[in-house]
Design an enzyme around this catalytic site. Structure first.
Site, PDB file in Angstrom:
ATOM      1  N   CYS A 118       0.841  -1.200   0.000  1.00 45.10           N
ATOM      2  CA  CYS A 118       0.000   0.000   0.000  1.00 45.10           C
ATOM      3  C   CYS A 118       0.880   1.255   0.000  1.00 45.10           C
ATOM      4  CB  CYS A 118      -0.977  -0.038   1.162  1.00 45.10           C
ATOM      5  SG  CYS A 118      -2.414   1.003   0.881  1.00 45.10           S
ATOM      6  N   HIS A 161      -3.404  -4.897   0.374  1.00 45.23           N
ATOM      7  CA  HIS A 161      -2.725  -5.453   1.554  1.00 45.23           C
ATOM      8  C   HIS A 161      -2.734  -6.975   1.501  1.00 45.23           C
ATOM      9  CE1 HIS A 161      -2.274  -1.761   3.978  1.00 45.23           C
ATOM     10  NE2 HIS A 161      -3.344  -1.355   3.311  1.00 45.23           N
ATOM     11  N   GLU A 175      -1.115  -9.023   3.164  1.00 38.24           N
ATOM     12  CA  GLU A 175      -0.915  -9.664   4.478  1.00 38.24           C
ATOM     13  C   GLU A 175      -2.201 -10.208   5.093  1.00 38.24           C
ATOM     14  OE1 GLU A 175      -0.538  -6.432   3.771  1.00 38.24           O
ATOM     15  OE2 GLU A 175      -1.009  -5.111   5.457  1.00 38.24           O
TER      16      GLU A 175
HETATM   17  N1  GLN Z   1      -2.023   6.732   3.047  1.00 41.74           N
HETATM   18  C1  GLN Z   1      -2.111   6.008   1.833  1.00 41.74           C
HETATM   19  C2  GLN Z   1      -3.492   6.105   1.193  1.00 41.74           C
HETATM   20  O1  GLN Z   1      -4.442   6.425   1.845  1.00 41.74           O
HETATM   21  C3  GLN Z   1      -1.718   4.551   2.043  1.00 41.74           C
HETATM   22  C4  GLN Z   1      -2.699   3.768   2.842  1.00 41.74           C
HETATM   23  C5  GLN Z   1      -2.163   2.485   3.385  1.00 41.74           C
HETATM   24  O2  GLN Z   1      -0.972   2.261   3.384  1.00 41.74           O
HETATM   25  N2  GLN Z   1      -3.039   1.631   3.886  1.00 41.74           N
HETATM   26  O3  GLN Z   1      -3.628   5.848   0.035  1.00 41.74           O
END
Ligand code: GLN
Length: 545
Positions: free
Chosen positions: A383, A509, A511
């Site tokens: 992300c 994500h 994970e």
């Molecule tokens: N802050 C970033 C976004 O909102 C990444 C979010 C995250 O890593 N879950 O896109």
């Protein structure tokens, strides 16, 4: 068939592993062919943990349907190997929100709205939703916090009421407590357990089973004492000493005969003999000495490892699959900005940059991504870890020195990461990100496609910003491959470097979908590349095996 309930309460202190214990017990029941569902009740007033700082709450675990939930849901999914939905977690905030909305609408026709029965009815209604949604034989319901907390009282009262409504024979109360160790005399104490059971009984709940947690061996007489003072069957006092390997806990519960006791008490029969071979092999494999691979996890909440719970577990799963031991170095990204902590990054065989929000520490992560690219160190970005990999590439390969995400610099002339279109009109912060499962098409032949071994995947998301397609061609020309795209081709879901052993990052994500016996392909990819970087050969793996 009647739905059966097991209610888990916590005594003495929090953080004794109530969630893991409940999850492990769930596994022992699933092994017997029963359909198990789960639910976590959180006593805080936030509507969900999505807006809470990871320092306060640890990781936010995202489900398929986009629910932002407590990290215990992660334990449940990993141990029981299920996919939960939003009914599996609710908070006091949600309960009050619902009741107050109804009150404003006039639904209560002039009644006075009170904790009993209005709040408790809403709690019971929400517990009932799990039975409807899952058709499970047994629902494990865990109450967050510790008995005695003011916040959890309406939950406990609801469970007490539910017990008579669904019938006592269909409900089991399991109380998970902690036995403190007195160093001066070298003994474990049961008194706090007795007090917490007394507190539970004062609100009308007598636990049917006590799981006594401790860091020290628990003598049999202590269990006798707990049985006697707490009025619980001797067989239902389960000593549970902290295990070095988390995934051993289902095996320990199995050995203690917990599932059999639970089924007997609930009047259920097992539908199949449990088959623990895979779990036993897993635990054996985790414990077996293996060559070590070091991964630097560069994050901003590293003081609290719970903030990266699923990432840590996914790394462990992947290590088992790659036949190595993973040594995670927790690197504070803000330290890297001050020229500290670099020894950990430089000695690592792989670098992982997890998700995150806000600008603090992002420059340090960008430095780590640059190091990974230039020194050809295996890298996995999750992300924010993908967004920063792109920013680093824009700055140092394309030469856009001031490239950034508009999240961190609103007026950057090169917003290579920008707010998603549908996010522009959103003002509420809670539950409004791009959340949950979305499909993604993989570019055949890419590292990602090879890792997954399929052409389309579905992964869980939680973000507001995205790669800015204006820059796509430039990135591609300079050696970045966007190997995962949303089916309409508009959203970059995976980025990888073509001229690098393993520099792969995802907007989602991964994970959250890793399982102990089914490590996630992108983590396995990182681990194998790191293994190679560490100079571990097939011969090393075989000799140690
Ligand atoms: N802050 C970033 C976004 O909102 C990444 C979010 C995250 O890593 N879950 O896109």
């Amino acid at each position: 068939m009647t739905t059966k309930y097991i209610f888990f309460t916590g005594g003495v202190v929090s953080s004794v592993g109530k969630g893991v214990t409940a999850a492990a017990l769930g596994r022992t029941l699933k092994e017997r062919g029963l359909k198990v569902a789960v639910q976590k009740l959180d006593p805080y007033i936030n509507v969900d943990p999505g807006t809470m700082s990871p320092y306060q709450h640890g990781e936010v675990f995202v489900l398929d349907d986009g629910a932002e939930t407590d990290l215990d849901l992660g334990h449940y999914e990993r141990f029981i190997d299920i996919r939960a939905t939003k009914v599996s977690n609710f908070t006091t905030g949600q309960v009050y929100n619902e009741v107050i909305t109804k009150e404003r609408r006039g639904d209560y026709l002039g009644g006075t709205i009170q904790v009993i029965p209005h709040i408790t009815n809403e709690i019971k209604r929400r517990i009932g939703l799990v039975a409807k949604a899952t058709n499970a034989d047994i629902i494990l319901v865990e109450v967050g916090g510790t008995v005695g907390d003011i916040e959890s009282q309406p939950f406990l009262e609801s469970l007490r009421q539910l017990r008579s409504e669904v019938g006592r024979e269909n409900v089991l109360f399991v109380h998970v407590t902690w036995l403190p160790y007195i160093g001066a005399t070298g003994e474990l104490k049961t008194k706090p357990t007795q007090h917490s059971v007394a507190a539970l009984r004062s609100i009308g709940i007598s636990p049917n089973m006590i799981i006594a947690r401790s860091d020290h061996p628990i003598a049999d007489e202590l269990c006798d004492k707990i049985a006697l003072f707490c009025d619980v069957d001797k067989k239902a006092v389960v000593p549970m000493v902290t295990a070095s390997v988390l995934y051993e806990i289902p095996l320990l519960l199995e050995k203690a005969g917990v599932a059999e006791y639970v089924l007997k008490m609930l009047g259920l029969e097992e539908r199949q003999k449990p088959d623990w071979k895979a779990w036993e092999n897993l635990v054996k494999e985790v414990k077996r000495p293996k060559p070590e691979v070091t991964i630097a996890l560069v994050g901003k909440y590293v003081e609290l490892q719970d903030a990266y719970m699923s990432v840590r577990e996914a790394l462990k799963h992947a290590a088992v699959q790659a036949g190595v031991e993973v040594n995670i170095k927790w690197v504070h990204s803000a330290d890297l900005e001050k020229d500290k902590g670099w020894d950990m990054v430089m000695s690592a065989d792989g670098i992982l940059i997890p998700g995150g929000f806000g600008s603090r520490g992002t420059e340090g992560k960008i430095l780590a991504a640059r190091y990974a690219r230039e020194k050809r160190i295996p890298y996995l970005g999750l992300c924010l870890g993908m967004q920063l990999m792109c920013i680093e590439f824009a700055r140092n390969v394309l030469g856009y020195e001031d490239a950034n995400s508009s999240e961190f610099d609103r007026s950057t002339p090169h917003p290579v990461i920008d707010l998603m279109n549908e996010q522009r009109s959103i003002s509420d912060m809670g539950g409004t990100m791009r959340l949950g499962l979305y499909p993604c098409n993989l570019q055949p032949g890419s590292i990602a496609a090879q890792a997954y071994g399929v052409e389309q995947i579905e992964e869980r998301h939680r973000h507001r910003w995205e790669f800015n397609n204006t820059y796509k061609q430039e990135f591609e020309k300079a050696g970045m491959l966007f190997s995962g795209l949303s089916p309409d081709g508009k959203l970059i879901e995976i980025a990888e470097l073509t001229d690098h052993p393993y520099m792969v990052a995802s907007q989602f994500h991964p994970e959250f979908l890793s399982r102990p016996n089914r490590a996630h392909p992108l983590f396995v990819g990182l681990m194998k590349a790191a293994r190679q970087k560490a100079g571990i050969t097939d011969i090393d793996l075989r000799e140690q095996g």
